[in-house]
Design a protein around this motif. Structure first.
Motif, short mmCIF file in Angstrom:
data_model
loop_
_atom_site.label_atom_id
_atom_site.label_comp_id
_atom_site.label_asym_id
_atom_site.label_seq_id
_atom_site.Cartn_x
_atom_site.Cartn_y
_atom_site.Cartn_z
N ARG A 287 0.84 -1.20 0.00
CA ARG A 287 0.00 0.00 0.00
C ARG A 287 0.88 1.26 0.00
NH1 ARG A 287 -5.38 -1.06 -1.15
NH2 ARG A 287 -6.14 -2.88 0.00
N PRO A 288 0.42 2.35 -0.67
CA PRO A 288 1.25 3.57 -0.82
C PRO A 288 1.66 4.20 0.50
CG PRO A 288 -0.65 3.66 -2.29
CD PRO A 288 -0.86 2.47 -1.40
N GLU A 289 0.79 4.10 1.53
CA GLU A 289 1.11 4.77 2.80
C GLU A 289 2.12 3.99 3.64
OE1 GLU A 289 -2.32 2.07 3.73
OE2 GLU A 289 -1.76 3.37 2.05
N ASP A 315 5.95 12.55 -10.57
CA ASP A 315 4.89 13.53 -10.29
C ASP A 315 4.66 13.59 -8.79
OD1 ASP A 315 2.90 15.35 -10.82
OD2 ASP A 315 1.37 13.86 -11.33
N SER A 316 4.19 14.74 -8.31
CA SER A 316 3.81 14.82 -6.89
C SER A 316 2.60 15.75 -6.75
CB SER A 316 4.97 15.32 -6.03
OG SER A 316 5.17 16.71 -6.23
N PHE A 325 3.09 10.87 -4.23
CA PHE A 325 4.14 10.81 -5.26
C PHE A 325 3.86 9.67 -6.23
CE2 PHE A 325 6.23 12.67 -1.53
CZ PHE A 325 6.90 13.75 -2.08
N VAL A 326 4.18 9.90 -7.49
CA VAL A 326 4.20 8.82 -8.48
C VAL A 326 5.66 8.62 -8.86
CG1 VAL A 326 3.47 8.05 -10.77
CG2 VAL A 326 1.91 9.39 -9.35
N ILE A 327 6.13 7.37 -8.70
CA ILE A 327 7.55 7.06 -8.92
C ILE A 327 7.70 6.16 -10.13
CG2 ILE A 327 9.65 6.12 -7.85
CD1 ILE A 327 8.40 8.42 -6.20
N GLU A 336 2.94 4.29 -6.49
CA GLU A 336 2.39 5.41 -5.72
C GLU A 336 2.89 5.36 -4.28
OE1 GLU A 336 -1.56 6.86 -6.28
OE2 GLU A 336 -1.91 5.48 -7.93
N VAL A 337 3.24 6.52 -3.77
CA VAL A 337 3.73 6.64 -2.40
C VAL A 337 3.03 7.83 -1.74
CG1 VAL A 337 5.77 6.99 -0.93
CG2 VAL A 337 6.02 5.78 -3.11
N TYR A 338 2.44 7.59 -0.56
CA TYR A 338 1.79 8.68 0.20
C TYR A 338 2.65 8.99 1.42
CZ TYR A 338 -2.41 7.12 -2.39
OH TYR A 338 -3.32 6.74 -3.35
#
Length: 383
Positions: A287-289, A315-316, A325-327, A336-338
């Motif tokens: 999960r991103p978080e 992108d952020s 963030f999109v990595i 995706e990273v939150y």
């Protein structure tokens, strides 16, 4: 709270619904425990509303039976079932006061003395002071509470809620989620709630059945579904999941080691929905978080034993509580990273080379034969 014995359970056995050659609901077995708050969750056309209508008696099942407690109610018309339904449209009588709207069911059954019951019900939904108003003088959320009071005053065994908060704006919807949960806890009646809104189902329900294509994909407590999805559809439909296609390097112990684009990752065998075999494929999810982010030149600060993936910020987006963030990474084109906005790192801007890292325990594994995109396209308007 009502005693959760088998006496008041809602039991669907082999229930299905066909319209000509189209199957809206495939044969389904489902038990909804008495006194629980149960959600049927899914995108438009998944069969959740049809299932609800079969419980209500508004649709006749093509096969199977509906039991309420020990009673087989499959052949009973809606008005003979100990069930009431609250719809998105509220369906209040515009010419009657709130008091008379709530009293309607009792008066129709020939009950003369309604005052005490109506007042208690208006207090339960916190609308006592609005008793003499007409529906058009109330807000959408207040009208919805009147509809709930009108249904509950008949003391149904089961209250069915069909997208009841769909017409409300976001802030009001969140308030009403907590309000409905409070009411359900106080009255102890079984609530069966149909929604396409994942957050709504997870906020309110004790148990969620995720439906897809007329079948229940997975059933469980909200946290269990979120943390341990068994299919790509559930992983993508409930929140967001990063799914990485990987080759199994080591399996058989308590941990599984996989490789993707030359990067090795580890995950617990207990969190795999399929039995991984060395040389086989696996979809690895996180999960991103759960992911942390550092600039690539600070990789040495990452604690040993964590899963690590290199990438570049594509992108952020700042969304208040977190930055999303999109990595772009060799293991996955759009990870995706939150990151919670506690101390924002000004270096984390698009174009920056970064290292993503997370606890291997937060990783789950899914059968790689599934569609990796299943459940990604969620439909705003539920059926």
């Amino acid at each position: 709270m009502t005693d959760k014995t088998a006496g008041g359970d809602v039991r669907l056995a082999g229930i299905s619904k066909h319209y000509g050659t189209f199957t809206a609901v495939h044969p389904l077995d489902l038990t909804i425990p008495q006194g629980s708050f149960f959600a049927l969750l899914g995108a438009s056309g998944c069969g959740k509303t049809t299932t609800l209508r079969m419980i209500a008696g508004l649709e006749e099942p093509s096969t199977g039976t509906v039991h309420l407690g020990e009673r087989d109610v499959t052949q009973l018309p809606p008005y003979k079932r100990p069930v009431n339904t609250v719809f998105q449209s509220y369906a209040l009588f515009p010419h009657l006061s709130i008091y008379e709207n709530v009293a309607f069911g009792l008066r129709r059954r020939g009950i003369k003395s309604v005052k005490k019951q109506v007042e208690e019900m208006l207090e339960l939904v916190e609308l006592g002071q609005f008793a003499q108003r007409k529906p058009h003088q109330l807000s959408g959320g207040q009208q919805q509470r009147v509809a709930v009071a009108r249904a509950l005053i008949n003391h149904p065994q089961v209250l069915l809620l069909d997208e009841p908060l769909g017409a409300l704006d976001l802030k009001l919807r969140r308030q009403m989620q907590l309000e409905l949960k409070r009411i359900q806890t106080e009255v102890g009646i079984t609530f069966v709630h149909v929604t396409h809104d994942q957050e709504e189902a997870m906020t309110m329900a004790d148990t969620v059945a995720v439906m897809n294509g007329g079948r229940v994909e997975q059933l469980g407590a909200p946290a269990e579904l979120y943390e341990n999805p068994r299919t790509t559809f559930v992983a993508n439909f409930l929140g967001t999941s990063n799914l990485i296609e990987a080759q199994v390097v080591e399996a058989g112990g308590s941990d599984v080691v996989v490789s993707s684009a030359g990067t090795q990752l580890k995950l617990p065998a207990a969190r795999c929905s399929t039995t991984p075999r060395a040389g086989g494929k696996l979809l690895v999810g996180v999960r991103p978080e759960k992911i942390s982010l550092v600039p690539a030149d600070e990789e040495h600060t990452v604690a040993a034993g964590r899963n690590k993936v290199a990438g570049r910020i594509a992108d952020s987006s700042f969304i208040g509580v977190s930055t999303q963030f999109v990595i772009d990474s060799p293991v996955c084109p759009e990870l995706e990273v939150y990151v919670q906005n506690i101390e924002r790192d000004a270096r984390l801007v698009p174009g920056t080379e970064v290292v993503l890292h997370w606890n291997p325990e937060h990783t789950f594994g899914l059968d790689a034969a599934q569609d990796i995109e299943a459940g990604v396209e969620t439909v705003e308007e539920g059926a």
